[in-house]
Design an enzyme around this catalytic site. Structure first.
Site, mmCIF file in Angstrom:
data_model
loop_
_atom_site.group_PDB
_atom_site.id
_atom_site.type_symbol
_atom_site.label_atom_id
_atom_site.label_comp_id
_atom_site.label_asym_id
_atom_site.label_seq_id
_atom_site.Cartn_x
_atom_site.Cartn_y
_atom_site.Cartn_z
ATOM 1 N N LYS A 67 -2.901 5.953 -12.063
ATOM 2 C CA LYS A 67 -2.122 4.741 -11.748
ATOM 3 C C LYS A 67 -2.797 3.541 -12.400
ATOM 4 O O LYS A 67 -4.034 3.433 -12.376
ATOM 5 C CB LYS A 67 -2.044 4.575 -10.228
ATOM 6 N N SER A 142 4.770 2.079 -4.424
ATOM 7 C CA SER A 142 4.461 1.512 -5.721
ATOM 8 C C SER A 142 3.921 2.516 -6.731
ATOM 9 O O SER A 142 3.930 2.254 -7.930
ATOM 10 C CB SER A 142 3.457 0.380 -5.567
ATOM 11 N N SER A 166 2.622 3.726 -0.398
ATOM 12 C CA SER A 166 2.838 3.849 -1.842
ATOM 13 C C SER A 166 2.482 5.179 -2.474
ATOM 14 O O SER A 166 2.794 5.397 -3.644
ATOM 15 C CB SER A 166 2.077 2.747 -2.573
HETATM 16 N N1 GLN Z 1 5.867 -0.956 -0.225
HETATM 17 C C1 GLN Z 1 4.795 -1.552 0.519
HETATM 18 C C2 GLN Z 1 4.550 -2.933 -0.004
HETATM 19 O O1 GLN Z 1 5.292 -3.386 -0.795
HETATM 20 C C3 GLN Z 1 3.563 -0.699 0.394
HETATM 21 C C4 GLN Z 1 2.937 -0.793 -0.926
HETATM 22 C C5 GLN Z 1 1.702 0.029 -1.074
HETATM 23 O O2 GLN Z 1 1.439 0.919 -0.275
HETATM 24 N N2 GLN Z 1 0.912 -0.307 -2.068
HETATM 25 O O3 GLN Z 1 3.628 -3.588 0.375
#
Ligand code: GLN
Length: 475
Positions: A67, A142, A166
């Site tokens: 990532k 994400s 995410s």
């Molecule tokens: N979708 C959640 C956010 O926007 C979690 C994102 C994540 O786990 N990095 O914060």
């Protein structure tokens, strides 16, 4: 079978038997990427020569997609943001060091929502990533690039990060296994921080066994991250031997089944998963996590608060894009940040600085911390009664690009993954079925803090009871 289709375990076996070399494995992935990543868009960059060189120097090593917020020495690390254009990492994150010393090599950088804020990868400033099972749909986020790469056989396995869901939500959308380790299980050193009290790196793989192998490789104490305890990391893959659901007490948190906006097909697949657990000998118990309804509000105070502090370093001076329209120091900061960050990141920084500001600190941030403790206690109480929790992973299957326009609706995607993140416990998404339209759906298992062995065993036994879920793929 093509080499790119292999998982970690099968790749390691083939390598050790001399059936193929690491270079051939990397070459196979590169040709797959050339053939289909134009359609999927999982990768942001792929240093093909560098990956082949590493494979040549480490003949038994298995390539892992990374990532794009994890630092790999000499490689770009954009975090999906324009603000880090041109940045080259000066050192390896501890997880990357651990990978390299345990028979893995980083190969390719995968797309993500900008600074890991989002649930669809649509917040990436650098490209669109499509779900390999339905190209008109998002891969989740994400860690959407990681999930699309694993689910589309564009890599052997990948690393993602999870702050509020995410790893798990995109794994569910793209038919892969995704494990969010307990807070502190894996070092965060060299991983660009979003919300430091929540962030964890974890494996995204084609099987539970692969997740166990990869987690073992990256986990453990690191002097550079004070939240990682000193005790030895269990031998997760070896401990999977004989995993069974027989006699395992699985809790079903009632609050997770009462929400509105729960897709009927996801509900059906979750109910089928519950019945399979029961048929495999698990004992099902209804439990309650009474503070669940506050988790979203708490997360959207704490995560932006921490993000607003962490992202202060991207100011055009210490890190990041520097505006050429500035006339003085103040306008340099303001213009660099205004030009460099996308709308969701700005929204979070504004929310975060607001809840931390002197007049509101106690009302918002202080309060959220207290409620976070109550949420954590809910989990402690549940785990006094049961071994694991089973819940849906996301209320819907993968949605269409552009379908969720309003940020609040997007935030609701993490309803089921945020509470366990706040509690710091471990959780995983495992493929469980597909909708009638062929969209993959995962189910979530949650275990207590540092109970990864138990979690992985439950997931493994569930995977065996489920069999391979193979919805039709478009690439
Ligand atoms: N979708 C959640 C956010 O926007 C979690 C994102 C994540 O786990 N990095 O914060």
């Amino acid at each position: 079978m093509e080499l790119y289709e292999l998982g970690i375990k099968a790749a390691q076996e083939g390598l050790s038997k001399g059936e193929f070399t690491s270079m051939e494995l990397v070459e196979s992935i590169i040709s797959r990427v050339h053939a289909v990543d134009g359609k999927v868009g999982a990768y942001l960059t792929f240093d093909e020569e560098g990956a082949l060189e590493l494979a040549k120097a480490n003949p038994g090593a298995v390539p892992i997609a990374i990532k794009d917020l994890i630092n790999v020495s000499g490689q770009p690390c954009t975090c999906g943001s324009k603000i880090l254009k041109g940045y080259v990492s000066p050192y390896d994150a501890t997880v990357v060091k651990n990978l390299k010393s345990n028979g893995f090599i980083p190969a390719g950088r995968v797309n993500m929502d900008e600074f890991a804020m989002g649930s669809s990868t649509e917040n990436s400033a650098l490209g669109v990533t499509r779900n390999p099972y339905a190209l008109d749909r998002v891969p989740g986020g994400s860690s959407g690039g990681s999930a699309a790469a694993v689910g589309g056989d564009l890599c052997i396995a990948a690393l993602g990060t999870d702050t509020g869901g995410s790893i798990r939500q995109p794994a569910s959308f793209c038919n892969c296994v995704g494990v969010k380790p307990s807070y502190g299980r894996v070092s965060r050193f060299g991983v660009t921080a979003f919300a430091s009290s929540l962030d964890q790196v974890g494996p995204m793989t084609k099987s539970v066994e692969d997740a166990a192998i990869l987690l073992k490789a990256i986990a453990g104490h690191d002097d550079m991250d004070g939240t990682t305890p000193l005790d030895a990391v269990p031998d997760y893959p070896a401990l999977l031997e004989g995993a069974t659901l027989k006699g395992v007490k699985i809790g079903l948190p009632k609050e997770y089944f009462e929400v509105s906006g729960f897709d009927p097909e996801v509900k059906r697949i979750t109910e089928e998963a519950i019945r399979r657990c029961e048929a495999a000998g698990a004992e099902l118990v209804e439990v309650s996590l009474p503070h669940t309804e506050y988790a979203m509000a708490v997360y959207y105070i704490i995560a932006p608060a921490e993000a607003s502090a962490n992202l202060a370093r991207f100011d055009g001076v210490r890190y990041g894009h520097r505006s050429d329209k500035a006339v003085d120091v103040m306008s340099l900061y303001m213009k660099s940040r205004a030009e460099g960050f996308g709308p969701e990141v700005k929204r979070r920084i504004i929310m975060g600085t607001y809840v931390l500001s002197s007049g509101y600190y106690d009302a918002y941030y202080g309060r959220a911390q207290k409620v976070r403790t109550l949420i954590k206690r809910d989990f402690d109480e549940a785990f006094a009664k049961v071994d694991a929790l089973l819940t849906p992973c996301s209320p819907t299957p993968a949605f269409r690009h552009g379908e969720l326009q309003d940020p609040l609706t997007m935030y609701l995607n993490d309803l089921f993954t945020i509470p366990s993140a706040l509690a710091g416990v471990c959780a995983a998404s495992v493929p469980s079925g597909a909708t009638s339209a062929g969209l993959p759906v995962g189910v979530q298992f949650i275990c207590g803090g540092f109970e990864e062995t138990r979690l992985l065993k439950v997931c493994k036994a569930f995977e065996e009871a489920t069999g391979r879920v193979s919805p039709r793929r478009e690439v």
